[in-house]
Design a protein around this motif. Sequence first.
Motif, PDB file in Angstrom:
ATOM      1  N   GLY A   1      15.993 -24.301   7.633  1.00  0.00           N
ATOM      2  CA  GLY A   1      15.137 -24.437   8.775  1.00  0.00           C
ATOM      3  C   GLY A   1      14.837 -23.101   9.397  1.00  0.00           C
ATOM      4  N   LEU A   2      13.935 -23.095  10.351  1.00  0.00           N
ATOM      5  CA  LEU A   2      13.564 -21.868  11.032  1.00  0.00           C
ATOM      6  C   LEU A   2      14.617 -21.492  12.059  1.00  0.00           C
ATOM      7  CD1 LEU A   2       9.797 -22.542  11.723  1.00  0.00           C
ATOM      8  CD2 LEU A   2      10.743 -20.907  10.112  1.00  0.00           C
ATOM      9  N   GLN A   3      14.919 -20.229  12.127  1.00  0.00           N
ATOM     10  CA  GLN A   3      15.789 -19.711  13.182  1.00  0.00           C
ATOM     11  C   GLN A   3      14.958 -19.612  14.456  1.00  0.00           C
ATOM     12  OE1 GLN A   3      19.045 -18.840  12.787  1.00  0.00           O
ATOM     13  NE2 GLN A   3      18.928 -19.615  10.702  1.00  0.00           N
ATOM     14  N   ALA A   4      15.597 -19.694  15.618  1.00  0.00           N
ATOM     15  CA  ALA A   4      14.866 -19.622  16.884  1.00  0.00           C
ATOM     16  C   ALA A   4      14.081 -18.322  16.986  1.00  0.00           C
ATOM     17  CB  ALA A   4      15.829 -19.750  18.056  1.00  0.00           C
ATOM     18  N   ARG A   5      14.620 -17.224  16.504  1.00  0.00           N
ATOM     19  CA  ARG A   5      13.928 -15.943  16.607  1.00  0.00           C
ATOM     20  C   ARG A   5      12.697 -15.872  15.709  1.00  0.00           C
ATOM     21  NH1 ARG A   5      14.397 -12.944  12.391  1.00  0.00           N
ATOM     22  NH2 ARG A   5      16.089 -13.160  10.926  1.00  0.00           N
ATOM     23  N   GLN A   6      12.593 -16.758  14.739  1.00  0.00           N
ATOM     24  CA  GLN A   6      11.471 -16.741  13.811  1.00  0.00           C
ATOM     25  C   GLN A   6      10.252 -17.469  14.364  1.00  0.00           C
ATOM     26  OE1 GLN A   6      13.856 -18.566  10.664  1.00  0.00           O
ATOM     27  NE2 GLN A   6      13.216 -16.889   9.354  1.00  0.00           N
ATOM     28  N   LEU A   7      10.406 -18.203  15.453  1.00  0.00           N
ATOM     29  CA  LEU A   7       9.340 -19.033  15.978  1.00  0.00           C
ATOM     30  C   LEU A   7       8.998 -18.600  17.394  1.00  0.00           C
ATOM     31  CD1 LEU A   7       7.558 -21.553  15.543  1.00  0.00           C
ATOM     32  CD2 LEU A   7       9.436 -22.900  16.488  1.00  0.00           C
ATOM     33  N   GLY A   8       7.800 -18.058  17.605  1.00  0.00           N
ATOM     34  CA  GLY A   8       7.329 -17.742  18.946  1.00  0.00           C
ATOM     35  C   GLY A   8       6.663 -18.981  19.498  1.00  0.00           C
ATOM     36  N   PHE A   9       6.933 -19.332  20.740  1.00  0.00           N
ATOM     37  CA  PHE A   9       6.388 -20.553  21.313  1.00  0.00           C
ATOM     38  C   PHE A   9       5.698 -20.213  22.622  1.00  0.00           C
ATOM     39  CE2 PHE A   9       6.527 -24.565  23.611  1.00  0.00           C
ATOM     40  CZ  PHE A   9       6.091 -25.442  22.627  1.00  0.00           C
ATOM     41  N   LEU A  10       4.403 -20.476  22.736  1.00  0.00           N
ATOM     42  CA  LEU A  10       3.630 -20.211  23.939  1.00  0.00           C
ATOM     43  C   LEU A  10       3.094 -21.528  24.464  1.00  0.00           C
ATOM     44  CD1 LEU A  10       1.528 -17.187  22.647  1.00  0.00           C
ATOM     45  CD2 LEU A  10       3.671 -17.118  23.901  1.00  0.00           C
ATOM     46  N   SER A  46       4.648 -10.707  21.909  1.00  0.00           N
ATOM     47  CA  SER A  46       5.464 -11.424  20.932  1.00  0.00           C
ATOM     48  C   SER A  46       5.473 -10.695  19.586  1.00  0.00           C
ATOM     49  CB  SER A  46       4.954 -12.853  20.733  1.00  0.00           C
ATOM     50  OG  SER A  46       5.149 -13.606  21.902  1.00  0.00           O
ATOM     51  N   LEU A  47       4.315 -10.162  19.189  1.00  0.00           N
ATOM     52  CA  LEU A  47       4.212  -9.462  17.911  1.00  0.00           C
ATOM     53  C   LEU A  47       4.960  -8.132  17.921  1.00  0.00           C
ATOM     54  CD1 LEU A  47       0.490 -10.163  17.007  1.00  0.00           C
ATOM     55  CD2 LEU A  47       2.522 -11.153  15.933  1.00  0.00           C
ATOM     56  N   ARG A  48       5.218  -7.584  19.112  1.00  0.00           N
ATOM     57  CA  ARG A  48       5.939  -6.306  19.235  1.00  0.00           C
ATOM     58  C   ARG A  48       7.453  -6.474  19.220  1.00  0.00           C
ATOM     59  NH1 ARG A  48       2.182  -3.395  23.857  1.00  0.00           N
ATOM     60  NH2 ARG A  48       0.508  -2.818  22.435  1.00  0.00           N
ATOM     61  N   ARG A  49       7.932  -7.715  19.230  1.00  0.00           N
ATOM     62  CA  ARG A  49       9.373  -7.945  19.190  1.00  0.00           C
ATOM     63  C   ARG A  49       9.945  -7.426  17.877  1.00  0.00           C
ATOM     64  NH1 ARG A  49       9.236 -14.162  21.192  1.00  0.00           N
ATOM     65  NH2 ARG A  49       8.718 -13.731  23.356  1.00  0.00           N
ATOM     66  N   ASP A  50      11.216  -7.121  17.906  1.00  0.00           N
ATOM     67  CA  ASP A  50      11.885  -6.670  16.696  1.00  0.00           C
ATOM     68  C   ASP A  50      13.015  -7.620  16.363  1.00  0.00           C
ATOM     69  OD1 ASP A  50      12.555  -5.145  14.512  1.00  0.00           O
ATOM     70  OD2 ASP A  50      13.841  -3.785  15.668  1.00  0.00           O
ATOM     71  N   PRO A  51      12.883  -8.445  15.372  1.00  0.00           N
ATOM     72  CA  PRO A  51      11.724  -8.623  14.493  1.00  0.00           C
ATOM     73  C   PRO A  51      10.682  -9.518  15.161  1.00  0.00           C
ATOM     74  CG  PRO A  51      13.449 -10.110  13.796  1.00  0.00           C
ATOM     75  CD  PRO A  51      14.005  -9.311  14.947  1.00  0.00           C
ATOM     76  N   PRO A  52       9.427  -9.406  14.746  1.00  0.00           N
ATOM     77  CA  PRO A  52       8.397 -10.297  15.303  1.00  0.00           C
ATOM     78  C   PRO A  52       8.603 -11.716  14.789  1.00  0.00           C
ATOM     79  CG  PRO A  52       7.494  -8.986  13.521  1.00  0.00           C
ATOM     80  CD  PRO A  52       8.896  -8.484  13.754  1.00  0.00           C
ATOM     81  N   PRO A  53       8.077 -12.713  15.500  1.00  0.00           N
ATOM     82  CA  PRO A  53       8.220 -14.098  15.015  1.00  0.00           C
ATOM     83  C   PRO A  53       7.448 -14.293  13.718  1.00  0.00           C
ATOM     84  CG  PRO A  53       6.716 -14.010  16.878  1.00  0.00           C
ATOM     85  CD  PRO A  53       7.300 -12.642  16.742  1.00  0.00           C
TER      86      PRO A  53
END
Length: 167
Positions: A1-10, A46-53
């Motif tokens: 499954g997806l890790q929470a950090r892998q999914l950006g939610f707006l 969100s895209l600038r996060r390390d790592p990005p979603p």
Amino acid sequence: GLQARQLGFLTDQDLIVASDETSVTLANGCVCCSIRDDLIAAVRDSLRRDPPPEHMVVELSGIADPGSVLRTFALMEKRWPLFVDGVIALVDAEHFPDAGEPHHVLAREQLVLADVVLLNKTDLADAAAVARVESQLRGMNRTATIHRAQNADVAISKLLGIGAFDL
């Protein structure tokens, strides 16, 4: 499954009233109209996060115009490493508005853009009602994939990474 950090939610319920490592919540209107710049900023951040979603989900309210949001993403796709994977509509099988009822036109306008439709609450409506709503959905959108669901329980693989949308 997806890790929470892998999914950006707006979400468009509140414009940036909360933010954490996995989500940004927006305030001051909906993402479809008055806060385009704020949506763009939230996506950029969100895209600038390390790592990005790896995936970003933008949840619109029931009265939002997804076309405006899609136009905003079309602008962002030209500048940033992102693409719209698909548009998902959630439909209440028990309370879907018939033609002539309030919100029917709005529902139709949202559904024509959907790549995937979750026909939810199928356990609360009788089989004939579910079939009738599904038939209405097919009349509005012949190409969308329809998944019948209870409690919106659908495998994430049917919603993310589907490559269904083409601007």
